[in-house]
Write a protein that holds these residues in place. Structure first.
Motif, PDB file in Angstrom:
ATOM      1  N   ALA A  53      -9.840   8.283  -7.113  1.00  0.00           N
ATOM      2  CA  ALA A  53      -8.607   7.112  -7.156  1.00  0.00           C
ATOM      3  C   ALA A  53      -9.303   5.948  -6.576  1.00  0.00           C
ATOM      4  O   ALA A  53      -8.601   4.841  -6.583  1.00  0.00           O
ATOM      5  CB  ALA A  53      -7.251   7.462  -6.897  1.00  0.00           C
ATOM      6  N   GLY A  54     -10.279   6.058  -5.761  1.00  0.00           N
ATOM      7  CA  GLY A  54     -11.046   5.105  -4.967  1.00  0.00           C
ATOM      8  C   GLY A  54     -10.117   4.730  -3.729  1.00  0.00           C
ATOM      9  O   GLY A  54     -10.010   3.655  -3.355  1.00  0.00           O
ATOM     10  N   ILE A  55      -9.583   5.810  -2.947  1.00  0.00           N
ATOM     11  CA  ILE A  55      -8.509   5.649  -1.724  1.00  0.00           C
ATOM     12  C   ILE A  55      -9.070   6.757  -0.718  1.00  0.00           C
ATOM     13  O   ILE A  55      -9.596   7.745  -1.296  1.00  0.00           O
ATOM     14  CB  ILE A  55      -7.205   5.755  -2.105  1.00  0.00           C
ATOM     15  CG1 ILE A  55      -6.688   7.137  -2.575  1.00  0.00           C
ATOM     16  CG2 ILE A  55      -6.715   4.610  -2.723  1.00  0.00           C
ATOM     17  CD1 ILE A  55      -5.247   7.357  -2.615  1.00  0.00           C
ATOM     18  N   ARG A  74      -0.786  -1.546  -4.157  1.00  0.00           N
ATOM     19  CA  ARG A  74      -2.180  -1.904  -4.278  1.00  0.00           C
ATOM     20  C   ARG A  74      -2.987  -0.772  -3.797  1.00  0.00           C
ATOM     21  O   ARG A  74      -2.483   0.025  -2.996  1.00  0.00           O
ATOM     22  CB  ARG A  74      -2.308  -3.244  -3.471  1.00  0.00           C
ATOM     23  CG  ARG A  74      -1.986  -3.030  -1.918  1.00  0.00           C
ATOM     24  CD  ARG A  74      -2.474  -4.334  -1.191  1.00  0.00           C
ATOM     25  NE  ARG A  74      -2.303  -4.253  -0.015  1.00  0.00           N
ATOM     26  CZ  ARG A  74      -0.993  -4.638   0.492  1.00  0.00           C
ATOM     27  NH1 ARG A  74      -0.310  -5.473  -0.027  1.00  0.00           N
ATOM     28  NH2 ARG A  74      -0.695  -4.583   1.767  1.00  0.00           N
ATOM     29  N   ARG A  75      -4.213  -0.554  -4.094  1.00  0.00           N
ATOM     30  CA  ARG A  75      -5.126   0.394  -3.867  1.00  0.00           C
ATOM     31  C   ARG A  75      -5.413   0.122  -2.429  1.00  0.00           C
ATOM     32  O   ARG A  75      -5.711   0.987  -1.682  1.00  0.00           O
ATOM     33  CB  ARG A  75      -6.445   0.503  -4.914  1.00  0.00           C
ATOM     34  CG  ARG A  75      -7.106   1.623  -4.847  1.00  0.00           C
ATOM     35  CD  ARG A  75      -8.177   1.619  -6.049  1.00  0.00           C
ATOM     36  NE  ARG A  75      -7.640   1.306  -7.183  1.00  0.00           N
ATOM     37  CZ  ARG A  75      -7.152   2.083  -8.299  1.00  0.00           C
ATOM     38  NH1 ARG A  75      -7.184   3.377  -7.873  1.00  0.00           N
ATOM     39  NH2 ARG A  75      -6.773   1.781  -9.509  1.00  0.00           N
ATOM     40  N   ASP A  76      -5.948  -1.020  -1.974  1.00  0.00           N
ATOM     41  CA  ASP A  76      -6.012  -1.523  -0.787  1.00  0.00           C
ATOM     42  C   ASP A  76      -5.178  -1.231   0.247  1.00  0.00           C
ATOM     43  O   ASP A  76      -4.026  -1.557   0.079  1.00  0.00           O
ATOM     44  CB  ASP A  76      -6.485  -3.042  -0.571  1.00  0.00           C
ATOM     45  CG  ASP A  76      -7.114  -3.354   0.767  1.00  0.00           C
ATOM     46  OD1 ASP A  76      -8.159  -2.558   0.997  1.00  0.00           O
ATOM     47  OD2 ASP A  76      -6.468  -4.250   1.296  1.00  0.00           O
ATOM     48  N   LEU A 123       0.072   4.018  -9.161  1.00  0.00           N
ATOM     49  CA  LEU A 123      -0.516   2.412  -8.842  1.00  0.00           C
ATOM     50  C   LEU A 123      -0.184   1.783  -9.974  1.00  0.00           C
ATOM     51  O   LEU A 123      -0.013   0.513  -9.851  1.00  0.00           O
ATOM     52  CB  LEU A 123      -2.130   2.900  -8.754  1.00  0.00           C
ATOM     53  CG  LEU A 123      -2.469   3.311  -7.231  1.00  0.00           C
ATOM     54  CD1 LEU A 123      -3.936   3.746  -7.159  1.00  0.00           C
ATOM     55  CD2 LEU A 123      -2.094   2.323  -6.034  1.00  0.00           C
ATOM     56  N   ARG A 124       0.128   2.088 -11.039  1.00  0.00           N
ATOM     57  CA  ARG A 124       0.189   1.415 -12.285  1.00  0.00           C
ATOM     58  C   ARG A 124       1.922   1.188 -12.404  1.00  0.00           C
ATOM     59  O   ARG A 124       2.343   0.081 -12.899  1.00  0.00           O
ATOM     60  CB  ARG A 124      -0.222   1.790 -13.641  1.00  0.00           C
ATOM     61  CG  ARG A 124      -1.784   1.653 -13.883  1.00  0.00           C
ATOM     62  CD  ARG A 124      -1.967   2.062 -15.417  1.00  0.00           C
ATOM     63  NE  ARG A 124      -1.787   3.492 -15.656  1.00  0.00           N
ATOM     64  CZ  ARG A 124      -2.831   4.602 -15.314  1.00  0.00           C
ATOM     65  NH1 ARG A 124      -3.847   4.013 -14.831  1.00  0.00           N
ATOM     66  NH2 ARG A 124      -2.604   5.880 -15.592  1.00  0.00           N
ATOM     67  N   SER A 143       0.886  -1.276  -0.086  1.00  0.00           N
ATOM     68  CA  SER A 143       0.007  -0.025  -0.039  1.00  0.00           C
ATOM     69  C   SER A 143       1.148   1.327  -0.203  1.00  0.00           C
ATOM     70  O   SER A 143       2.105   1.052   0.238  1.00  0.00           O
ATOM     71  CB  SER A 143      -1.025   0.047   1.194  1.00  0.00           C
ATOM     72  OG  SER A 143      -1.728  -1.207   1.113  1.00  0.00           O
ATOM     73  N   SER A 202      -4.166   2.039   0.712  1.00  0.00           N
ATOM     74  CA  SER A 202      -3.456   3.220   0.445  1.00  0.00           C
ATOM     75  C   SER A 202      -4.467   4.359   0.988  1.00  0.00           C
ATOM     76  O   SER A 202      -5.517   4.117   0.958  1.00  0.00           O
ATOM     77  CB  SER A 202      -3.405   3.284  -0.944  1.00  0.00           C
ATOM     78  OG  SER A 202      -2.477   2.359  -1.645  1.00  0.00           O
ATOM     79  N   ILE A 243      -2.233   9.693  -9.026  1.00  0.00           N
ATOM     80  CA  ILE A 243      -2.241   8.452  -8.225  1.00  0.00           C
ATOM     81  C   ILE A 243      -2.232   7.162  -8.934  1.00  0.00           C
ATOM     82  O   ILE A 243      -1.674   6.329  -8.844  1.00  0.00           O
ATOM     83  CB  ILE A 243      -3.300   8.636  -7.269  1.00  0.00           C
ATOM     84  CG1 ILE A 243      -3.274   9.846  -6.321  1.00  0.00           C
ATOM     85  CG2 ILE A 243      -3.780   7.538  -6.388  1.00  0.00           C
ATOM     86  CD1 ILE A 243      -4.722  10.301  -5.606  1.00  0.00           C
ATOM     87  N   GLU A 244      -3.351   7.268 -10.060  1.00  0.00           N
ATOM     88  CA  GLU A 244      -3.515   6.260 -11.016  1.00  0.00           C
ATOM     89  C   GLU A 244      -2.107   5.751 -11.576  1.00  0.00           C
ATOM     90  O   GLU A 244      -1.775   4.526 -11.682  1.00  0.00           O
ATOM     91  CB  GLU A 244      -4.628   6.345 -11.999  1.00  0.00           C
ATOM     92  CG  GLU A 244      -5.927   6.777 -11.473  1.00  0.00           C
ATOM     93  CD  GLU A 244      -6.329   5.372 -10.821  1.00  0.00           C
ATOM     94  OE1 GLU A 244      -5.950   4.500 -10.981  1.00  0.00           O
ATOM     95  OE2 GLU A 244      -7.440   5.453 -10.226  1.00  0.00           O
TER      96      GLU A 244
END
Length: 165
Positions: A144-146, A124-126, A118-119, A3, A128, A114-115
């Motif tokens: 970004a889902g965080i 991992r997004r989880d 992550l790539r 993360s 983060s 952020i994306e």
């Protein structure tokens, strides 16, 4: 895979004094390096994500952004802390000059920086999260889902300790 803690630069790691772009302008936030050490010890990848509209406005260039980031990395290392990556967005949709005047998904509140991190890195997004001082930072985190956490100023280490608790 691990993360990440995404940190805004101006207003979180250093004071937002109005387009700081030289080391002598940087006022490191109280507890900044202790906070980064704490994040390192927690096993998190620590990345700085920063809009740099001063480039778009013609106040300084991207080489100066890179030099400032090298200086910040060295300051962190001297304090026993590690900044793993930096991402910046030099564009502004209305105030930019020349090629820097455009929309960019990397510019917060967009999630692009952020994306991209992550790539590019084994992250991992989880687990983060992002620490920022503005609504646009929190909007970028949400996009970004965080989780996003608004730093109100003060001691960054104490603030980060509360997030990790």
């Amino acid at each position: 895979m691990r993360s990440a803690a995404f940190l805004d630069r101006d207003g979180v790691l250093i004071a937002d004094t109005g387009y700081p772009h030289r080391p002598e302008q940087a006022q490191v936030t109280p507890g900044a390096w202790a906070a980064v050490r704490r994040l390192n010890a927690a096993g998190l990848f620590v990345a700085v994500v920063t809009n740099q509209a001063g480039v778009a406005r013609g106040l300084y260039d991207e080489a100066q952004v890179a030099a400032m980031h090298l200086w910040l990395r060295a300051q962190a290392a001297a304090a026993g802390a590690r900044l793993d990556a930096f991402a910046h967005c030099p564009f502004h949709p209305t105030e930019g000059q020349g090629r820097y005047r455009r929309d960019s998904p990397r510019r917060k509140p967009g999630p692009g920086m952020i994306e991209d991190l992550l790539r590019f890195f084994p992250l991992r997004r989880d687990g983060s999260f992002l620490v920022g001082d503005r609504d646009t930072d929190l909007q970028a985190a949400a996009a970004a889902g965080i989780p996003g956490h608004r730093f109100p100023g003060g001691d960054l280490d104490a603030f980060v300790a509360g997030i990790l608790a």
